[in-house]
Scaffold this motif. Sequence first.
Motif, PDB file in Angstrom:
ATOM      1  N   MET A   1       0.823  -1.193   0.000  1.00  0.00           N
ATOM      2  CA  MET A   1       0.000   0.000   0.000  1.00  0.00           C
ATOM      3  C   MET A   1       0.870   1.261   0.000  1.00  0.00           C
ATOM      4  N   SER A   2       0.396   2.253  -0.692  1.00  0.00           N
ATOM      5  CA  SER A   2       1.136   3.503  -0.797  1.00  0.00           C
ATOM      6  C   SER A   2       0.999   4.330   0.486  1.00  0.00           C
ATOM      7  N   ASP A   3       2.033   5.152   0.766  1.00  0.00           N
ATOM      8  CA  ASP A   3       1.952   6.090   1.886  1.00  0.00           C
ATOM      9  C   ASP A   3       1.353   7.428   1.471  1.00  0.00           C
ATOM     10  N   GLN A   4       1.085   7.597   0.163  1.00  0.00           N
ATOM     11  CA  GLN A   4       0.479   8.831  -0.323  1.00  0.00           C
ATOM     12  C   GLN A   4      -0.951   8.954   0.221  1.00  0.00           C
ATOM     13  N   LYS A   5      -1.341  10.190   0.531  1.00  0.00           N
ATOM     14  CA  LYS A   5      -2.716  10.408   0.967  1.00  0.00           C
ATOM     15  C   LYS A   5      -3.669  10.107  -0.190  1.00  0.00           C
ATOM     16  N   MET A 180      -9.537  -2.966 -12.892  1.00  0.00           N
ATOM     17  CA  MET A 180      -9.673  -1.729 -12.128  1.00  0.00           C
ATOM     18  C   MET A 180      -8.785  -1.785 -10.891  1.00  0.00           C
ATOM     19  N   LEU A 181      -8.756  -2.929 -10.231  1.00  0.00           N
ATOM     20  CA  LEU A 181      -7.920  -3.092  -9.045  1.00  0.00           C
ATOM     21  C   LEU A 181      -6.441  -2.996  -9.397  1.00  0.00           C
ATOM     22  N   ARG A 182      -6.100  -3.456 -10.585  1.00  0.00           N
ATOM     23  CA  ARG A 182      -4.711  -3.431 -11.009  1.00  0.00           C
ATOM     24  C   ARG A 182      -4.236  -2.004 -11.339  1.00  0.00           C
ATOM     25  N   ALA A 183      -5.181  -1.093 -11.558  1.00  0.00           N
ATOM     26  CA  ALA A 183      -4.845   0.254 -12.024  1.00  0.00           C
ATOM     27  C   ALA A 183      -4.248   1.135 -10.938  1.00  0.00           C
ATOM     28  N   THR A 184      -4.276   0.674  -9.695  1.00  0.00           N
ATOM     29  CA  THR A 184      -3.737   1.454  -8.586  1.00  0.00           C
ATOM     30  C   THR A 184      -3.031   0.511  -7.615  1.00  0.00           C
ATOM     31  N   PRO A 185      -1.979   0.974  -6.933  1.00  0.00           N
ATOM     32  CA  PRO A 185      -1.335   0.122  -5.932  1.00  0.00           C
ATOM     33  C   PRO A 185      -2.176  -0.059  -4.674  1.00  0.00           C
ATOM     34  N   ASN A 186      -3.276   0.668  -4.574  1.00  0.00           N
ATOM     35  CA  ASN A 186      -4.151   0.595  -3.404  1.00  0.00           C
ATOM     36  C   ASN A 186      -5.421  -0.168  -3.763  1.00  0.00           C
ATOM     37  N   ALA A 187      -5.296  -1.482  -3.841  1.00  0.00           N
ATOM     38  CA  ALA A 187      -6.400  -2.345  -4.257  1.00  0.00           C
ATOM     39  C   ALA A 187      -6.957  -3.092  -3.055  1.00  0.00           C
ATOM     40  N   LEU A 188      -8.292  -3.109  -2.949  1.00  0.00           N
ATOM     41  CA  LEU A 188      -8.950  -3.756  -1.818  1.00  0.00           C
ATOM     42  C   LEU A 188     -10.082  -4.642  -2.312  1.00  0.00           C
ATOM     43  N   LEU A 189     -10.249  -5.770  -1.644  1.00  0.00           N
ATOM     44  CA  LEU A 189     -11.239  -6.766  -2.046  1.00  0.00           C
ATOM     45  C   LEU A 189     -12.141  -7.070  -0.862  1.00  0.00           C
ATOM     46  N   ILE A 190     -13.448  -7.129  -1.129  1.00  0.00           N
ATOM     47  CA  ILE A 190     -14.401  -7.448  -0.069  1.00  0.00           C
ATOM     48  C   ILE A 190     -15.475  -8.389  -0.600  1.00  0.00           C
ATOM     49  N   GLY A 191     -15.826  -9.384   0.194  1.00  0.00           N
ATOM     50  CA  GLY A 191     -16.969 -10.234  -0.132  1.00  0.00           C
ATOM     51  C   GLY A 191     -16.815 -11.104  -1.355  1.00  0.00           C
ATOM     52  N   LEU A 210     -10.684  -7.046   2.857  1.00  0.00           N
ATOM     53  CA  LEU A 210     -11.501  -6.366   3.854  1.00  0.00           C
ATOM     54  C   LEU A 210     -12.571  -7.307   4.396  1.00  0.00           C
ATOM     55  N   GLN A 211     -12.745  -7.305   5.697  1.00  0.00           N
ATOM     56  CA  GLN A 211     -13.875  -8.008   6.293  1.00  0.00           C
ATOM     57  C   GLN A 211     -15.118  -7.125   6.296  1.00  0.00           C
ATOM     58  N   GLU A 212     -14.906  -5.845   6.562  1.00  0.00           N
ATOM     59  CA  GLU A 212     -15.973  -4.843   6.564  1.00  0.00           C
ATOM     60  C   GLU A 212     -15.483  -3.616   5.812  1.00  0.00           C
ATOM     61  N   LEU A 213     -16.397  -2.848   5.250  1.00  0.00           N
ATOM     62  CA  LEU A 213     -15.993  -1.655   4.502  1.00  0.00           C
ATOM     63  C   LEU A 213     -15.210  -0.666   5.364  1.00  0.00           C
ATOM     64  N   GLU A 214     -15.569  -0.558   6.622  1.00  0.00           N
ATOM     65  CA  GLU A 214     -14.893   0.413   7.475  1.00  0.00           C
ATOM     66  C   GLU A 214     -13.438   0.051   7.731  1.00  0.00           C
ATOM     67  N   ASP A 215     -13.027  -1.174   7.400  1.00  0.00           N
ATOM     68  CA  ASP A 215     -11.616  -1.544   7.520  1.00  0.00           C
ATOM     69  C   ASP A 215     -10.737  -0.741   6.568  1.00  0.00           C
ATOM     70  N   ILE A 216     -11.353  -0.097   5.582  1.00  0.00           N
ATOM     71  CA  ILE A 216     -10.607   0.780   4.672  1.00  0.00           C
ATOM     72  C   ILE A 216      -9.727   1.751   5.449  1.00  0.00           C
ATOM     73  N   PHE A 217     -10.243   2.267   6.545  1.00  0.00           N
ATOM     74  CA  PHE A 217      -9.526   3.299   7.281  1.00  0.00           C
ATOM     75  C   PHE A 217      -8.301   2.754   8.014  1.00  0.00           C
ATOM     76  N   ARG A 218      -8.227   1.447   8.186  1.00  0.00           N
ATOM     77  CA  ARG A 218      -7.047   0.848   8.807  1.00  0.00           C
ATOM     78  C   ARG A 218      -5.939   0.611   7.794  1.00  0.00           C
ATOM     79  N   HIS A 219      -6.291   0.595   6.505  1.00  0.00           N
ATOM     80  CA  HIS A 219      -5.327   0.199   5.483  1.00  0.00           C
ATOM     81  C   HIS A 219      -4.894   1.322   4.554  1.00  0.00           C
ATOM     82  N   LEU A 220      -5.671   2.382   4.466  1.00  0.00           N
ATOM     83  CA  LEU A 220      -5.354   3.461   3.539  1.00  0.00           C
ATOM     84  C   LEU A 220      -5.151   4.771   4.286  1.00  0.00           C
TER      85      LEU A 220
END
Length: 224
Positions: A1-5, A180-191, A210-220
């Motif tokens: 994952m990128s450190d960029q905001k 689409m997921l390949r187009a960015t280094p910040n790719a997330l999969l759910i469900g 991701l287990q839940e959508l809100e897990d986004i905030f732990r990873h990005l």
Amino acid sequence: MSDQKIKLIAFDMDGTLTSEHSSWEYLHRRMEIWHEKAHVFQDLFWAGKIDYAEFCRLDASLWQGTDCLRAAEILTEIQLRPRAGKVLRTLHRSGVKIALLSSGLKLLADQLAQILPFHHHLANELVCRDGSFTGEVLIHVSTDVRGLRKEDHLQNLMDKYNIRPEEAAAVGDSLGDLEMLRATPNALLIGAKDEDKHKIMRELPKIILLQELEDIFRHLPFRV
């Protein structure tokens, strides 16, 4: 994952923001035409015997003469993933551009756009005239037509807002989201279904599950 905001995040719709893996299939099943013909068209598409445009055309033809408002009412039954609204509103408040890029039904995407803070939403459109479906479809998001694929739309948004790939993220649930997921280094999969998950992980071993959508905030990383 990128450190960029993160400045832009693109979500798939069916199975990612919602509880149903296909809004097309859901409508077919509720109208009791899935087992009659619709599943056959899907099998032909996945077998590579028809292209995506033909698949959509055949599917849409089954709804010719159907009341548009009745179909829209049926689609309101589809539930959002838990806390999806809270997650997207938090992203919006943080200044992130939010896009929905879906090969699902525009009828549903338009409904979600009334309650979720998308900056852009694109999905495929059943043509309605005089209150009934004509049996035609307008394809805004394709799986195989260059310029209309999810990854193309995501790239267009990055260009529009002058956002680098490392400043963007994509969230999906199936093989249909792979490019689409390949187009960015910040790719997330759910469900994702197990078969899709394993195939995607082979292609993108660094993808975040991701287990839940809100897990986004732990990873990005987001601006606060």
